[in-house]
Motif scaffolding. Structure first.
Motif, PDB file in Angstrom:
ATOM      1  N   ALA A 140       0.829  -1.212   0.000  1.00  0.00           N
ATOM      2  CA  ALA A 140       0.000   0.000   0.000  1.00  0.00           C
ATOM      3  C   ALA A 140       0.862   1.260   0.000  1.00  0.00           C
ATOM      4  CB  ALA A 140      -0.935  -0.006   1.206  1.00  0.00           C
ATOM      5  N   PHE A 143       2.218   1.613  -3.454  1.00  0.00           N
ATOM      6  CA  PHE A 143       1.160   2.063  -4.352  1.00  0.00           C
ATOM      7  C   PHE A 143       0.886   3.552  -4.166  1.00  0.00           C
ATOM      8  CE2 PHE A 143      -3.515   2.637  -4.973  1.00  0.00           C
ATOM      9  CZ  PHE A 143      -3.504   2.589  -6.358  1.00  0.00           C
ATOM     10  N   SER A 146       3.482   5.558  -5.917  1.00  0.00           N
ATOM     11  CA  SER A 146       3.318   5.560  -7.371  1.00  0.00           C
ATOM     12  C   SER A 146       2.160   6.447  -7.802  1.00  0.00           C
ATOM     13  CB  SER A 146       3.108   4.129  -7.876  1.00  0.00           C
ATOM     14  OG  SER A 146       1.855   3.619  -7.469  1.00  0.00           O
ATOM     15  N   VAL A 147       1.109   6.508  -7.000  1.00  0.00           N
ATOM     16  CA  VAL A 147      -0.039   7.356  -7.333  1.00  0.00           C
ATOM     17  C   VAL A 147       0.349   8.833  -7.276  1.00  0.00           C
ATOM     18  CG1 VAL A 147      -2.305   8.127  -6.524  1.00  0.00           C
ATOM     19  CG2 VAL A 147      -1.803   5.695  -6.661  1.00  0.00           C
ATOM     20  N   ALA A 178       2.049   2.460 -11.627  1.00  0.00           N
ATOM     21  CA  ALA A 178       0.930   2.583 -10.688  1.00  0.00           C
ATOM     22  C   ALA A 178      -0.096   1.480 -10.910  1.00  0.00           C
ATOM     23  CB  ALA A 178       0.282   3.958 -10.824  1.00  0.00           C
ATOM     24  N   ALA A 179      -0.351   1.152 -12.176  1.00  0.00           N
ATOM     25  CA  ALA A 179      -1.318   0.097 -12.480  1.00  0.00           C
ATOM     26  C   ALA A 179      -0.825  -1.260 -11.968  1.00  0.00           C
ATOM     27  CB  ALA A 179      -1.561   0.039 -13.987  1.00  0.00           C
ATOM     28  N   ALA A 182      -1.234  -1.377  -8.269  1.00  0.00           N
ATOM     29  CA  ALA A 182      -2.650  -1.515  -7.912  1.00  0.00           C
ATOM     30  C   ALA A 182      -3.068  -2.988  -7.998  1.00  0.00           C
ATOM     31  CB  ALA A 182      -3.512  -0.656  -8.833  1.00  0.00           C
ATOM     32  N   VAL A 183      -2.650  -3.670  -9.066  1.00  0.00           N
ATOM     33  CA  VAL A 183      -2.953  -5.091  -9.208  1.00  0.00           C
ATOM     34  C   VAL A 183      -2.251  -5.895  -8.115  1.00  0.00           C
ATOM     35  CG1 VAL A 183      -2.726  -7.103 -10.707  1.00  0.00           C
ATOM     36  CG2 VAL A 183      -3.341  -4.883 -11.678  1.00  0.00           C
ATOM     37  N   LEU A 185      -1.453  -4.901  -5.129  1.00  0.00           N
ATOM     38  CA  LEU A 185      -2.148  -4.686  -3.856  1.00  0.00           C
ATOM     39  C   LEU A 185      -3.416  -5.530  -3.790  1.00  0.00           C
ATOM     40  CD1 LEU A 185      -2.391  -3.201  -1.171  1.00  0.00           C
ATOM     41  CD2 LEU A 185      -3.477  -1.305  -2.380  1.00  0.00           C
ATOM     42  N   LEU A 186      -4.158  -5.585  -4.878  1.00  0.00           N
ATOM     43  CA  LEU A 186      -5.372  -6.408  -4.911  1.00  0.00           C
ATOM     44  C   LEU A 186      -5.035  -7.885  -4.710  1.00  0.00           C
ATOM     45  CD1 LEU A 186      -7.346  -4.742  -7.847  1.00  0.00           C
ATOM     46  CD2 LEU A 186      -7.821  -4.566  -5.395  1.00  0.00           C
TER      47      LEU A 186
END
Length: 224
Positions: A140, A143, A146-147, A178-179, A182-183, A185-186
């Motif tokens: 997190a 992430f 990166s955001v 960032a993408a 995000a993946v 983290l999910l």
């Protein structure tokens, strides 16, 4: 009688002048960011240095200092590489920028906070291993960094000129990073048993973007 055209600037600056007055030289922001990143990387290594006297007190051999603390060493190496990569992308984002707005500077502070906080989950990994909460916290933070970096890249790309804004390729790289996070983290939240493997996605975003660019035709310069 005409009023002094400069008078209105004292009472209220125009948008363009206000932006200039509140802007910051980009090199000052990058120099400060470099210093903070250097400190964060140094903080990553301090727990490893502390392992040696602790191992001597426990009677461990020199080899056992390494073999008994592989989690700490692995998390340090991973985080070192991640911070180095984020730092290099940060430099690419600001490579051609001369001035940054107050908004960009504020977003950069959030990015720096993510970098400074990163040694905390790294230390938790060395203590608690790959527990689900620790893994989620670590990814997190990555992430979030990166955001904020993507937000700065997009803002500079939209408001800057062709000579000063980051290139389209740099923006795509930041957005791809960032993408991927995000993946990751999910995946960590949905399947914590995967451990650190979701972060391997960071190794494929570059080749994936290169493949997309090769397969996607680009319009000639000057074509609408």
């Amino acid at each position: 009688m005409h009023a002094n055209p400069r008078a209105r600037y004292h009472d209220g600056d125009t948008t363009a002048e206000a932006a200039v007055r509140s802007s910051l030289p980009a090199h000052r922001l990058t120099y400060f960011s470099d210093a903070v990143v250097a400190i964060a990387i140094t903080l990553l290594a301090i727990p490893l240095v502390d392992l040696v006297p602790d191992a001597m007190e426990d009677g461990d051999s020199a080899a056992e200092v390494v073999t008994h603390h592989m989690a700490s060493i692995s998390s340090f190496l991973l985080s070192f590489v991640v911070i180095w990569r984020i730092w290099t992308v940060h430099h690419e984002v600001f490579a051609r920028t001369e001035k940054v707005s107050r908004r960009i500077a504020q977003i950069n502070v959030l990015w720096l906070m993510c970098i400074v906080v990163l040694p905390f989950p790294v230390e938790m990994i060395s203590t608690y291993g790959d527990e689900p909460f620790v893994l989620a916290l670590y990814v997190a933070v990555l992430f979030a960094s990166s955001v904020t970096l993507a937000a700065m890249a997009l803002s500079l790309h939209r408001t800057g000129t062709r000579q000063t804004a980051p290139s389209r390729e740099v923006v795509e790289q930041v957005m791809g990073n960032a993408a991927c996070l995000a993946v990751a983290l999910l995946l960590v939240l949905a399947a914590p048993g995967l451990g650190f493997w979701p972060l391997a996605l960071l190794l494929v975003d570059g080749p994936a973007l290169a493949l997309v660019r090769r397969l996607t035709p680009r319009k000639p310069a000057g074509e609408a």
